[in-house]
Design an enzyme around this catalytic site. Structure first.
Site, PDB file in Angstrom:
ATOM      1  N   LYS A 167       0.820  -1.217   0.000  1.00 35.92           N
ATOM      2  CA  LYS A 167       0.000   0.000   0.000  1.00 35.92           C
ATOM      3  C   LYS A 167       0.858   1.273   0.000  1.00 35.92           C
ATOM      4  O   LYS A 167       2.082   1.213   0.212  1.00 35.92           O
ATOM      5  CB  LYS A 167      -0.940  -0.048   1.205  1.00 35.92           C
ATOM      6  CG  LYS A 167      -1.955  -1.208   1.130  1.00 35.92           C
ATOM      7  CD  LYS A 167      -2.955  -1.151   2.283  1.00 35.92           C
ATOM      8  CE  LYS A 167      -3.979  -2.285   2.175  1.00 35.92           C
ATOM      9  NZ  LYS A 167      -5.002  -2.189   3.246  1.00 35.92           N
ATOM     10  N   TYR A 210     -12.363  -2.195  -3.914  1.00 39.22           N
ATOM     11  CA  TYR A 210     -12.925  -2.235  -2.560  1.00 39.22           C
ATOM     12  C   TYR A 210     -14.451  -2.136  -2.541  1.00 39.22           C
ATOM     13  O   TYR A 210     -15.031  -1.775  -1.520  1.00 39.22           O
ATOM     14  CB  TYR A 210     -12.305  -1.126  -1.705  1.00 39.22           C
ATOM     15  CG  TYR A 210     -10.913  -1.469  -1.210  1.00 39.22           C
ATOM     16  CD1 TYR A 210     -10.710  -2.530  -0.327  1.00 39.22           C
ATOM     17  CD2 TYR A 210      -9.813  -0.737  -1.618  1.00 39.22           C
ATOM     18  CE1 TYR A 210      -9.444  -2.842   0.141  1.00 39.22           C
ATOM     19  CE2 TYR A 210      -8.531  -1.046  -1.153  1.00 39.22           C
ATOM     20  CZ  TYR A 210      -8.357  -2.095  -0.264  1.00 39.22           C
ATOM     21  OH  TYR A 210      -7.106  -2.400   0.195  1.00 39.22           O
ATOM     22  N   HIS A 248      -2.215  -5.529   1.522  1.00 37.07           N
ATOM     23  CA  HIS A 248      -3.480  -6.235   1.300  1.00 37.07           C
ATOM     24  C   HIS A 248      -3.154  -7.656   0.880  1.00 37.07           C
ATOM     25  O   HIS A 248      -2.193  -7.885   0.154  1.00 37.07           O
ATOM     26  CB  HIS A 248      -4.299  -5.574   0.178  1.00 37.07           C
ATOM     27  CG  HIS A 248      -5.378  -6.478  -0.363  1.00 37.07           C
ATOM     28  ND1 HIS A 248      -6.591  -6.601   0.263  1.00 37.07           N
ATOM     29  CD2 HIS A 248      -5.396  -7.352  -1.406  1.00 37.07           C
ATOM     30  CE1 HIS A 248      -7.321  -7.504  -0.404  1.00 37.07           C
ATOM     31  NE2 HIS A 248      -6.621  -7.971  -1.415  1.00 37.07           N
ATOM     32  N   ASN A 285      -2.173   0.219   6.719  1.00 43.79           N
ATOM     33  CA  ASN A 285      -1.682  -1.047   7.277  1.00 43.79           C
ATOM     34  C   ASN A 285      -0.807  -1.848   6.305  1.00 43.79           C
ATOM     35  O   ASN A 285      -0.744  -3.069   6.369  1.00 43.79           O
ATOM     36  CB  ASN A 285      -2.830  -1.870   7.866  1.00 43.79           C
ATOM     37  CG  ASN A 285      -3.868  -2.253   6.822  1.00 43.79           C
ATOM     38  OD1 ASN A 285      -3.707  -1.936   5.651  1.00 43.79           O
ATOM     39  ND2 ASN A 285      -4.901  -2.948   7.243  1.00 43.79           N
ATOM     40  N   GLU A 341      -9.254 -10.831  -8.028  1.00 40.80           N
ATOM     41  CA  GLU A 341      -8.377  -9.672  -7.809  1.00 40.80           C
ATOM     42  C   GLU A 341      -7.167  -9.694  -8.742  1.00 40.80           C
ATOM     43  O   GLU A 341      -6.775  -8.655  -9.288  1.00 40.80           O
ATOM     44  CB  GLU A 341      -7.945  -9.635  -6.336  1.00 40.80           C
ATOM     45  CG  GLU A 341      -9.116  -9.341  -5.394  1.00 40.80           C
ATOM     46  CD  GLU A 341      -8.780  -9.460  -3.916  1.00 40.80           C
ATOM     47  OE1 GLU A 341      -9.678  -9.224  -3.089  1.00 40.80           O
ATOM     48  OE2 GLU A 341      -7.623  -9.794  -3.574  1.00 40.80           O
TER      49      GLU A 341
HETATM   50  P1  GTP Z   1      -7.218  -6.289   3.319  1.00 44.52           P
HETATM   51  O1  GTP Z   1      -6.195  -7.362   3.152  1.00 44.52           O
HETATM   52  O2  GTP Z   1      -6.698  -4.943   2.923  1.00 44.52           O
HETATM   53  O3  GTP Z   1      -8.571  -6.630   2.740  1.00 44.52           O
HETATM   54  O4  GTP Z   1      -7.394  -6.170   4.890  1.00 44.52           O
HETATM   55  P2  GTP Z   1      -8.254  -7.043   5.851  1.00 44.52           P
HETATM   56  O5  GTP Z   1      -8.961  -8.154   5.143  1.00 44.52           O
HETATM   57  O6  GTP Z   1      -7.343  -7.373   6.978  1.00 44.52           O
HETATM   58  O7  GTP Z   1      -9.307  -5.981   6.346  1.00 44.52           O
HETATM   59  P3  GTP Z   1     -10.795  -5.661   5.797  1.00 44.52           P
HETATM   60  O8  GTP Z   1     -11.078  -6.440   4.566  1.00 44.52           O
HETATM   61  O9  GTP Z   1     -11.705  -5.746   6.968  1.00 44.52           O
HETATM   62  O10 GTP Z   1     -10.641  -4.126   5.432  1.00 44.52           O
HETATM   63  C1  GTP Z   1     -10.046  -3.752   4.217  1.00 44.52           C
HETATM   64  C2  GTP Z   1      -9.129  -2.583   4.451  1.00 44.52           C
HETATM   65  O11 GTP Z   1      -9.916  -1.463   4.846  1.00 44.52           O
HETATM   66  C3  GTP Z   1      -8.105  -2.752   5.559  1.00 44.52           C
HETATM   67  O12 GTP Z   1      -6.928  -3.390   5.150  1.00 44.52           O
HETATM   68  C4  GTP Z   1      -7.818  -1.317   5.941  1.00 44.52           C
HETATM   69  O13 GTP Z   1      -6.877  -0.733   5.045  1.00 44.52           O
HETATM   70  C5  GTP Z   1      -9.156  -0.644   5.715  1.00 44.52           C
HETATM   71  N1  GTP Z   1      -9.868  -0.510   6.982  1.00 44.52           N
HETATM   72  C6  GTP Z   1     -10.469  -1.481   7.717  1.00 44.52           C
HETATM   73  N2  GTP Z   1     -11.014  -0.968   8.832  1.00 44.52           N
HETATM   74  C7  GTP Z   1     -10.754   0.369   8.792  1.00 44.52           C
HETATM   75  C8  GTP Z   1     -11.057   1.466   9.651  1.00 44.52           C
HETATM   76  O14 GTP Z   1     -11.683   1.310  10.703  1.00 44.52           O
HETATM   77  N3  GTP Z   1     -10.617   2.711   9.253  1.00 44.52           N
HETATM   78  C9  GTP Z   1      -9.933   2.901   8.088  1.00 44.52           C
HETATM   79  N4  GTP Z   1      -9.530   4.137   7.752  1.00 44.52           N
HETATM   80  N5  GTP Z   1      -9.631   1.895   7.263  1.00 44.52           N
HETATM   81  C10 GTP Z   1     -10.033   0.654   7.608  1.00 44.52           C
HETATM   82 MG    MG Z   2     -10.180  -7.933   3.343  1.00 46.18          MG
END
Ligand code: GTP
Ligand code: MG
Length: 138
Positions: free
Chosen positions: A9, A49, A115, A112, A126
């Site tokens: 990212k 997303y 992905h 973070n 994807e």
């Molecule tokens: P990905 O591998 O990126 O899909 O991450 P994940 O599967 O661990 O998390 P999820 O699918 O729940 O969320 C997708 C992405 O949204 C996360 O990786 C974060 O970058 C973002 N995200 C999730 N929760 C939050 C939040 O509370 N605030 C913000 N700003 N971003 C969030």
């Molecule tokens: Mg995810």
């Protein structure tokens, strides 16, 4: 053997950490069989997303993912999807296990660092969004 889709990212490219993250990926036994550095368009980020579009952080997420270059990758290995999720660590770096990419490098739940696909089925979808078969060499 299995493939998963990965994104380094904008917080990773901004801090010049792509090599450091790739070292963790390779040390875990995953092979980087496709890799490209791109500036994601708003449309690409919104499509990628789409499942999160009703979430309160969707706007912030699209904003962040287009704030700088990203590195899109295809990773290959035994149980690549589950293995990469383990190597990445929890979404929130504060909850991520010691030694994981997010524990070592991530700054917040939003920024973070990486992905990784959450299933083999989503990985295929994807990967197809960013790679043609000719861009991948195992
Ligand atoms: P990905 O591998 O990126 O899909 O991450 P994940 O599967 O661990 O998390 P999820 O699918 O729940 O969320 C997708 C992405 O949204 C996360 O990786 C974060 O970058 C973002 N995200 C999730 N929760 C939050 C939040 O509370 N605030 C913000 N700003 N971003 C969030
Ligand atoms: Mg995810």
């Amino acid at each position: 053997t299995e493939r998963t889709f990965s994104i380094l990212k904008p917080d990773a490219t901004k801090r010049n950490l792509t090599g450091a993250v790739n070292a963790v990926i390779e040390e875990a036994g995953l092979r980087i069989v496709g890799q490209r550095r791109i500036q994601m368009s708003r449309a690409q980020a919104e499509k990628f997303y789409e499942v999160h579009k009703e979430r309160p952080f969707f706007g912030e997420l699209v904003e962040f993912m287009t704030s700088g270059p990203v590195v899109v990758q295809v990773l290959e290995g035994e149980n690549a999807v589950a293995k990469y999720r383990e190597v990445m660590g929890a979404t929130n770096p504060a909850q991520a296990a010691e030694g994981t990419i997010r524990k070592r490098f991530a700054q917040s739940v939003g920024e973070n660092t990486v992905h990784g696909s959450d299933s083999a089925e989503n990985a295929a979808i994807e990967i197809a969004q960013f790679f043609g078969e000719g861009d991948i060499a195992g």
